[in-house]
Design a protein around this motif. Structure first.
Motif, PDB file in Angstrom:
ATOM      1  N   VAL A 103      62.376  22.036  77.207  1.00  0.00           N
ATOM      2  CA  VAL A 103      61.579  22.718  78.215  1.00  0.00           C
ATOM      3  C   VAL A 103      62.102  24.128  78.395  1.00  0.00           C
ATOM      4  CG1 VAL A 103      60.815  22.743  80.613  1.00  0.00           C
ATOM      5  CG2 VAL A 103      61.070  20.573  79.394  1.00  0.00           C
ATOM      6  N   ALA A 104      61.285  25.113  78.114  1.00  0.00           N
ATOM      7  CA  ALA A 104      61.683  26.509  78.283  1.00  0.00           C
ATOM      8  C   ALA A 104      60.466  27.301  78.730  1.00  0.00           C
ATOM      9  CB  ALA A 104      62.222  27.083  76.971  1.00  0.00           C
ATOM     10  N   THR A 105      60.700  28.332  79.512  1.00  0.00           N
ATOM     11  CA  THR A 105      59.587  29.155  79.952  1.00  0.00           C
ATOM     12  C   THR A 105      59.108  30.029  78.798  1.00  0.00           C
ATOM     13  OG1 THR A 105      60.919  31.038  80.621  1.00  0.00           O
ATOM     14  CG2 THR A 105      60.642  29.284  82.230  1.00  0.00           C
ATOM     15  N   ASP A 106      57.892  30.567  78.939  1.00  0.00           N
ATOM     16  CA  ASP A 106      57.361  31.419  77.877  1.00  0.00           C
ATOM     17  C   ASP A 106      58.037  32.789  77.845  1.00  0.00           C
ATOM     18  OD1 ASP A 106      54.240  32.291  79.610  1.00  0.00           O
ATOM     19  OD2 ASP A 106      56.345  32.476  80.164  1.00  0.00           O
ATOM     20  N   THR A 107      58.969  33.010  78.793  1.00  0.00           N
ATOM     21  CA  THR A 107      59.688  34.279  78.794  1.00  0.00           C
ATOM     22  C   THR A 107      61.078  34.152  78.173  1.00  0.00           C
ATOM     23  OG1 THR A 107      60.383  33.819  81.067  1.00  0.00           O
ATOM     24  CG2 THR A 107      58.485  35.247  80.775  1.00  0.00           C
ATOM     25  N   MET A 108      61.391  32.988  77.633  1.00  0.00           N
ATOM     26  CA  MET A 108      62.658  32.854  76.919  1.00  0.00           C
ATOM     27  C   MET A 108      62.624  33.746  75.685  1.00  0.00           C
ATOM     28  SD  MET A 108      64.931  30.769  78.246  1.00  0.00           S
ATOM     29  CE  MET A 108      65.910  29.949  76.994  1.00  0.00           C
ATOM     30  N   PRO A 109      63.768  34.361  75.308  1.00  0.00           N
ATOM     31  CA  PRO A 109      63.767  35.234  74.129  1.00  0.00           C
ATOM     32  C   PRO A 109      63.426  34.451  72.866  1.00  0.00           C
ATOM     33  CG  PRO A 109      66.008  34.792  74.882  1.00  0.00           C
ATOM     34  CD  PRO A 109      65.093  34.263  75.937  1.00  0.00           C
ATOM     35  N   SER A 110      62.605  35.042  72.014  1.00  0.00           N
ATOM     36  CA  SER A 110      62.219  34.362  70.786  1.00  0.00           C
ATOM     37  C   SER A 110      63.322  34.438  69.731  1.00  0.00           C
ATOM     38  CB  SER A 110      60.928  34.968  70.229  1.00  0.00           C
ATOM     39  OG  SER A 110      61.085  36.355  69.993  1.00  0.00           O
ATOM     40  N   TYR A 111      64.203  35.463  69.847  1.00  0.00           N
ATOM     41  CA  TYR A 111      65.306  35.584  68.892  1.00  0.00           C
ATOM     42  C   TYR A 111      66.504  34.792  69.401  1.00  0.00           C
ATOM     43  CZ  TYR A 111      68.883  37.573  65.846  1.00  0.00           C
ATOM     44  OH  TYR A 111      69.895  37.742  64.943  1.00  0.00           O
TER      45      TYR A 111
ATOM     46  N   GLN B 187      69.205  34.829  83.793  1.00  0.00           N
ATOM     47  CA  GLN B 187      67.963  35.589  83.800  1.00  0.00           C
ATOM     48  C   GLN B 187      67.540  36.070  82.407  1.00  0.00           C
ATOM     49  OE1 GLN B 187      65.869  35.917  86.290  1.00  0.00           O
ATOM     50  NE2 GLN B 187      67.173  34.783  87.686  1.00  0.00           N
ATOM     51  N   SER B 188      68.533  36.376  81.562  1.00  0.00           N
ATOM     52  CA  SER B 188      68.201  36.913  80.237  1.00  0.00           C
ATOM     53  C   SER B 188      67.927  35.832  79.203  1.00  0.00           C
ATOM     54  CB  SER B 188      69.351  37.798  79.729  1.00  0.00           C
ATOM     55  OG  SER B 188      70.503  37.019  79.448  1.00  0.00           O
ATOM     56  N   GLY B 189      68.414  34.603  79.476  1.00  0.00           N
ATOM     57  CA  GLY B 189      68.277  33.546  78.479  1.00  0.00           C
ATOM     58  C   GLY B 189      69.216  33.721  77.304  1.00  0.00           C
ATOM     59  N   SER B 190      70.293  34.490  77.494  1.00  0.00           N
ATOM     60  CA  SER B 190      71.239  34.750  76.403  1.00  0.00           C
ATOM     61  C   SER B 190      71.887  33.456  75.915  1.00  0.00           C
ATOM     62  CB  SER B 190      72.341  35.709  76.881  1.00  0.00           C
ATOM     63  OG  SER B 190      73.368  35.814  75.899  1.00  0.00           O
ATOM     64  N   PRO B 191      71.934  33.241  74.584  1.00  0.00           N
ATOM     65  CA  PRO B 191      72.621  32.066  74.047  1.00  0.00           C
ATOM     66  C   PRO B 191      74.132  32.255  73.951  1.00  0.00           C
ATOM     67  CG  PRO B 191      71.685  33.326  72.257  1.00  0.00           C
ATOM     68  CD  PRO B 191      71.282  34.032  73.521  1.00  0.00           C
ATOM     69  N   ILE B 192      74.608  33.435  74.338  1.00  0.00           N
ATOM     70  CA  ILE B 192      76.043  33.726  74.305  1.00  0.00           C
ATOM     71  C   ILE B 192      76.628  33.505  75.697  1.00  0.00           C
ATOM     72  CG2 ILE B 192      77.817  35.428  73.740  1.00  0.00           C
ATOM     73  CD1 ILE B 192      75.988  34.662  71.392  1.00  0.00           C
ATOM     74  N   ALA B 193      77.607  32.620  75.808  1.00  0.00           N
ATOM     75  CA  ALA B 193      78.255  32.341  77.094  1.00  0.00           C
ATOM     76  C   ALA B 193      79.372  33.365  77.307  1.00  0.00           C
ATOM     77  CB  ALA B 193      78.817  30.920  77.112  1.00  0.00           C
ATOM     78  N   THR B 194      79.020  34.507  77.844  1.00  0.00           N
ATOM     79  CA  THR B 194      79.971  35.610  78.032  1.00  0.00           C
ATOM     80  C   THR B 194      81.099  35.201  78.970  1.00  0.00           C
ATOM     81  OG1 THR B 194      78.178  37.194  77.731  1.00  0.00           O
ATOM     82  CG2 THR B 194      80.198  38.013  78.763  1.00  0.00           C
ATOM     83  N   HIS B 195      82.334  35.575  78.596  1.00  0.00           N
ATOM     84  CA  HIS B 195      83.507  35.274  79.424  1.00  0.00           C
ATOM     85  C   HIS B 195      84.138  36.578  79.911  1.00  0.00           C
ATOM     86  CE1 HIS B 195      83.660  30.958  78.439  1.00  0.00           C
ATOM     87  NE2 HIS B 195      83.300  31.318  77.216  1.00  0.00           N
ATOM     88  N   LEU B 196      84.732  36.522  81.097  1.00  0.00           N
ATOM     89  CA  LEU B 196      85.515  37.633  81.641  1.00  0.00           C
ATOM     90  C   LEU B 196      86.979  37.280  81.542  1.00  0.00           C
ATOM     91  CD1 LEU B 196      85.540  40.372  83.263  1.00  0.00           C
ATOM     92  CD2 LEU B 196      85.622  38.949  85.330  1.00  0.00           C
ATOM     93  N   ASN B 197      87.767  38.163  80.902  1.00  0.00           N
ATOM     94  CA  ASN B 197      89.203  37.912  80.803  1.00  0.00           C
ATOM     95  C   ASN B 197      89.819  37.846  82.192  1.00  0.00           C
ATOM     96  OD1 ASN B 197      91.559  37.663  78.958  1.00  0.00           O
ATOM     97  ND2 ASN B 197      92.256  39.493  80.025  1.00  0.00           N
ATOM     98  N   GLU B 198      90.806  36.981  82.353  1.00  0.00           N
ATOM     99  CA  GLU B 198      91.325  36.682  83.697  1.00  0.00           C
ATOM    100  C   GLU B 198      92.124  37.815  84.322  1.00  0.00           C
ATOM    101  OE1 GLU B 198      95.270  34.255  82.019  1.00  0.00           O
ATOM    102  OE2 GLU B 198      93.685  33.202  83.116  1.00  0.00           O
ATOM    103  N   ARG B 199      92.606  38.765  83.569  1.00  0.00           N
ATOM    104  CA  ARG B 199      93.377  39.848  84.179  1.00  0.00           C
ATOM    105  C   ARG B 199      93.042  41.194  83.546  1.00  0.00           C
ATOM    106  NH1 ARG B 199      98.152  41.746  81.846  1.00  0.00           N
ATOM    107  NH2 ARG B 199      98.649  40.848  79.815  1.00  0.00           N
ATOM    108  N   VAL B 200      93.357  42.260  84.288  1.00  0.00           N
ATOM    109  CA  VAL B 200      93.170  43.624  83.796  1.00  0.00           C
ATOM    110  C   VAL B 200      94.356  43.991  82.910  1.00  0.00           C
ATOM    111  CG1 VAL B 200      92.933  46.051  84.452  1.00  0.00           C
ATOM    112  CG2 VAL B 200      91.865  44.273  85.859  1.00  0.00           C
TER     113      VAL B 200
END
Length: 262
Positions: free
Chosen positions: A74-82, A153-166
């Motif tokens: 089940v996906a909306t019609d606004t999911m990225p096609s790529y 919101q973007s439907g990105s297939p990449i699970a972006t991570h934030l590094n835990e420290r600066v």
């Protein structure tokens, strides 16, 4: 919502119970109804078919099954096609003032960066080194929230991570540890440098790429020398003078286009 981002506590269970803000977000904000199905993604980038099994006063229960062939039923019609493949881009972003860093994090996530690492460099106006643990924690929560919202919101297939420290800029080469090509984008000509196309034209899609972007003031001469001796390649973007937040998105986009369309 294009897809729901499953939290770090999700380890592939067939059923999960959400409470508090997460439950309210699905049932009251998005108005997901009982027995309604929708798409999900976990922190490893795996796609899941989710169904609302039950809704309580302050909680809800979902059934979860991993999507076949990485595509939700089940996906909306606004999911990225790529759906990929995507270059493996790791963004090392020097701290910027105000809410610029939140903008960079959100847009980099939308494009499909794999990891974002914040960096303290010479010309950074923002300085986290003397901030209280509470202040740093709140800032991290805001950035994590930007990442979650952008993935959903973007439907990105990449699970972006934030590094835990600066990191300090001098720590960047060690943190990257020569996992792949390392680039730093700067504001002036450096002798014997290659073009971005020249650096990427023979690079396999699956090889990780680190890109280091400066703060509003760019990099000092000493930092450029240090990065070159650490085997990071200098890149001068052949465009107008860009704000720090524009430079990051421009560089990520250029790399993605060059690698996906070559």
């Amino acid at each position: 919502m294009r897809q729901y981002l499953l939290g770090p506590s999700f380890l592939g269970q067939s059923r999960i119970t959400l409470s508090g803000k997460e439950s309210q977000y699905l049932t009251r904000v998005l108005r997901i109804k009982q027995d309604q199905s929708f798409a999900g993604i976990d922190n490893q980038g795996r796609i899941w078919d989710l169904k609302m099994d039950s809704i309580g006063r302050d909680s809800c229960t979902l059934s979860c099954s991993q999507a076949e062939q990485g595509k939700a039923k089940v996906a909306t019609d606004t999911m990225p096609s790529y759906a990929g493949p995507f270059p493996r881009i790791f963004l090392y972003q020097c701290l910027c003032k105000g809410k610029k860093i939140e903008q960079i994090v959100r847009q980099a996530t939308e494009i499909g960066v794999e990891e974002i690492v914040l960096v303290q460099s010479t010309y950074c106006v923002s300085d986290f080194s003397n901030k209280s643990e509470k202040t740093v924690s709140l800032r991290t929560e805001r950035l994590e929230s930007q990442i979650k919202e952008a993935i959903q919101q973007s439907g990105s297939p990449i699970a972006t991570h934030l590094n835990e420290r600066v990191l300090k800029l001098t720590e960047v080469p060690g943190h990257w540890n020569k996992k792949g090509l390392g680039l730093f984008f700067h504001q002036s000509e450096i002798p014997d440098q290659k073009s971005l196309y020249g650096l990427l034209k023979d690079l396999p899609m699956e090889e990780p790429i680190a890109i280091l972007i400066g703060s509003e003031g760019g990099f000092s001469d000493e930092e450029c020398t240090f990065l070159e001796t650490s085997e990071f390649k200098p890149v001068l973007l052949k465009t107008n003078i860009l704000r720090a937040e524009s430079a990051a998105i421009y560089a990520i986009s250029a790399i993605q286009v060059l690698l996906t369309e070559k």
